[in-house]
Design an enzyme around this catalytic site. Structure first.
Site, mmCIF file in Angstrom:
data_model
loop_
_atom_site.group_PDB
_atom_site.id
_atom_site.type_symbol
_atom_site.label_atom_id
_atom_site.label_comp_id
_atom_site.label_asym_id
_atom_site.label_seq_id
_atom_site.Cartn_x
_atom_site.Cartn_y
_atom_site.Cartn_z
ATOM 1 N N TRP A 20 1.089 -1.118 0.289
ATOM 2 C CA TRP A 20 0.365 0.497 -0.175
ATOM 3 C C TRP A 20 0.931 1.393 -0.286
ATOM 4 O O TRP A 20 0.161 2.334 -0.059
ATOM 5 C CB TRP A 20 -0.869 -0.030 1.360
ATOM 6 N N GLU A 33 -5.066 0.497 5.731
ATOM 7 C CA GLU A 33 -5.258 1.268 7.653
ATOM 8 C C GLU A 33 -7.088 -0.088 8.135
ATOM 9 O O GLU A 33 -6.251 0.028 9.146
ATOM 10 C CB GLU A 33 -5.925 2.200 7.542
ATOM 11 N N GLN A 38 -5.628 -3.338 14.604
ATOM 12 C CA GLN A 38 -5.845 -4.943 14.784
ATOM 13 C C GLN A 38 -5.970 -6.117 14.183
ATOM 14 O O GLN A 38 -5.868 -7.248 14.754
ATOM 15 C CB GLN A 38 -6.975 -5.298 16.131
ATOM 16 N N THR A 39 -4.422 -6.126 13.563
ATOM 17 C CA THR A 39 -3.802 -7.118 12.340
ATOM 18 C C THR A 39 -2.587 -7.323 12.285
ATOM 19 O O THR A 39 -2.578 -5.431 11.708
ATOM 20 C CB THR A 39 -4.685 -7.190 11.473
ATOM 21 N N GLY A 77 -10.573 -11.399 12.020
ATOM 22 C CA GLY A 77 -11.294 -10.625 13.569
ATOM 23 C C GLY A 77 -12.119 -9.867 13.144
ATOM 24 O O GLY A 77 -12.099 -9.266 12.036
ATOM 25 N N TYR A 78 -12.657 -9.549 14.656
ATOM 26 C CA TYR A 78 -13.754 -8.014 13.883
ATOM 27 C C TYR A 78 -13.945 -7.798 13.260
ATOM 28 O O TYR A 78 -13.788 -6.977 12.484
ATOM 29 C CB TYR A 78 -12.630 -7.058 14.773
ATOM 30 N N TYR A 116 -7.483 8.815 13.600
ATOM 31 C CA TYR A 116 -6.334 8.308 12.992
ATOM 32 C C TYR A 116 -6.372 7.950 11.180
ATOM 33 O O TYR A 116 -5.296 8.300 10.291
ATOM 34 C CB TYR A 116 -6.006 7.297 13.742
ATOM 35 N N ASP A 134 -0.228 5.997 15.786
ATOM 36 C CA ASP A 134 -0.936 5.382 15.986
ATOM 37 C C ASP A 134 0.168 4.566 17.408
ATOM 38 O O ASP A 134 0.654 5.603 18.414
ATOM 39 C CB ASP A 134 -0.531 4.318 15.066
ATOM 40 N N CYS A 188 11.827 0.892 17.393
ATOM 41 C CA CYS A 188 11.449 1.066 18.989
ATOM 42 C C CYS A 188 9.902 0.988 19.549
ATOM 43 O O CYS A 188 8.755 0.851 19.367
ATOM 44 C CB CYS A 188 11.509 2.616 19.080
ATOM 45 N N CYS A 197 19.689 2.089 17.389
ATOM 46 C CA CYS A 197 18.413 3.639 17.589
ATOM 47 C C CYS A 197 19.155 4.211 17.194
ATOM 48 O O CYS A 197 20.256 4.905 17.854
ATOM 49 C CB CYS A 197 18.010 3.459 18.328
ATOM 50 N N CYS A 203 17.484 10.073 23.470
ATOM 51 C CA CYS A 203 16.047 9.691 23.728
ATOM 52 C C CYS A 203 16.326 9.548 25.619
ATOM 53 O O CYS A 203 16.865 9.910 26.233
ATOM 54 C CB CYS A 203 16.165 8.517 23.898
HETATM 55 FE FE1 SF4 Z 1 13.010 3.925 21.213
HETATM 56 FE FE2 SF4 Z 1 14.644 5.607 22.649
HETATM 57 FE FE3 SF4 Z 1 15.569 2.774 22.518
HETATM 58 FE FE4 SF4 Z 1 15.344 4.783 20.423
HETATM 59 S S1 SF4 Z 1 16.505 4.673 22.414
HETATM 60 S S2 SF4 Z 1 14.962 2.597 20.496
HETATM 61 S S3 SF4 Z 1 13.977 6.146 20.785
HETATM 62 S S4 SF4 Z 1 13.494 3.989 23.266
#
Ligand code: SF4
Length: 358
Positions: A20, A33, A38-39, A77-78, A116, A134, A188, A197, A203
């Site tokens: 999509w 969407e 829920q999937t 479902g749903y 949303y 979300d 995350c 990350c 963070c």
């Molecule tokens: Fe998530 Fe923070 Fe970990 Fe990055 S450092 S994955 S933003 S918790």
């Protein structure tokens, strides 16, 4: 680089190739969407492909028999989602000549499309600069920016939307929203892979080793149980009440003399308490009637009440000092909690539960 720049550059290199994503057709984005609610993505892909093949346009979906839509939906479902999908398709065909409204606001006018989904379609299809958050988005923003409000509260939703709206690069709204979803699904995650990350240095939760605290959960309301023993004291045609004061429920309402205990207590045990003895030590009372227990639910408290109807011939000093003596016939002129008016009306519900009032 700032948050949005880092996120978008991560997305450029790591974006998931999902069917999509190759379209700006609002019908197909909407279809994906609804299926993905829920999937899991992996489970949703074959359904999306089947729907798209069988119903290539919103007209085709609207014209289908609902049984066929439900059959194709089987396993997801749903089922209300499938029914709403069908109804919304019919609305688009009948009221909009098969053309989806082209703005977030316009999409919100469709019955089966919530905030949303409308934001997702508007930003993916037309790059409208509006955040579509979300669970993934809430998780990332709460951790990176230390947002403590639970996302499933009014206050939380407002705060998250404001933060996301500030971060959203207007020219890349669709990509930004998609990036949040992919990043939340791949890095995350609920158990994040922080060592891979790119947002780690900025963070909030990572720096404080507090990842498991974000996003915050809505606090469960603890309901406190209280045990009230009300004394409906009669002297001839008169009875005795007083106004409630202090920081407690039913402020400024009138009530009968009250003994509160910290647990349920039989009449026999109550009569043996120092409180009861102190009230009636000088003047013998006659217990005319004891009601069955009444459970009264308030938002944060459950009141378990028993009413003792007591006849006296002399007024004890404590009553004379603290209570108004009024005619029983005049009781309805005083504002009282519903629990007490129910007792006075002698409703049959007295031995059962009654509902909230404050
Ligand atoms: Fe998530 Fe923070 Fe970990 Fe990055 S450092 S994955 S933003 S918790």
């Amino acid at each position: 680089m700032d948050f949005s720049g880092q996120l978008l550059s991560w997305y450029k290199a790591n974006s998931r190739d999902l069917p999509w994503k190759h379209t700006a057709d609002p019908y197909k984005i909407w279809l994906s969407e609804i299926i993905l609610q829920q999937t899991r993505v992996e489970q949703g892909i074959p359904y999306y492909m089947r729907f798209r093949e069988r119903f290539p346009t919103v007209e085709a979906l609207a014209a289908a028999h609902i049984d066929e839509v439900l059959r194709l939906w089987q396993g997801l479902g749903y089922y209300s989602r499938a029914r709403n999908l069908h109804l919304t398709a019919q609305q688009v065909v009948e009221q909009y000549r098969g053309i989806f409204p082209t703005t977030n606001q316009g999409l919100l006018a469709l019955k089966g499309i919530g905030p949303y989904t409308a934001a997702a379609i508007a930003s993916f299809a037309w790059n409208e600069p509006i955040p579509a958050l979300d669970g993934n988005g809430y998780r990332i923003l709460s951790r990176v920016f230390g947002i403590e409000a639970p996302p499933d509260t009014q206050r939380g939703k407002k705060q998250f939307t404001e933060v996301a709206a500030e971060l959203l690069p207007p020219k890349h709204a669709g990509a930004f929203n998609q990036a949040l979803m992919d990043f939340g699904s791949m890095v995350c995650t609920p158990r994040p892979v922080c060592d891979r990350c790119p947002l780690q240095s900025g963070c909030y939760a990572f720096a404080r080793r507090a990842i498991e605290l974000f996003p915050a959960k809505r606090r469960r309301i603890t309901v406190r149980a209280r045990y009230f023993h009300y004394l409906y004291i009669r002297r001839g045609a008169f009875t005795f009440i007083r106004k409630r004061t202090g920081k407690d429920i039913w402020h400024s309402l009138y009530e009968f003399p009250l003994i509160e205990t910290d647990r349920a207590m039989s009449a026999k045990k109550l009569f043996a308490t120092p409180e009861w003895k102190a009230l009636f030590a000088q003047h013998p009372e006659h217990i005319n009637r004891i009601s069955s227990a009444l459970k009264h639910q308030l938002s944060h408290q459950t009141i378990h009440a028993v009413f003792y109807t007591i006849d006296i011939t002399e007024t004890p000093e404590w009553i004379a000092n603290e209570y108004l003596q009024i005619r029983q016939d005049d009781l309805d002129e005083y504002s009282m909690p519903r629990l007490l008016t129910l007792f006075l009306e002698n409703k049959p519900t007295l031995s059962k539960s009654c509902s909230d009032d404050t």
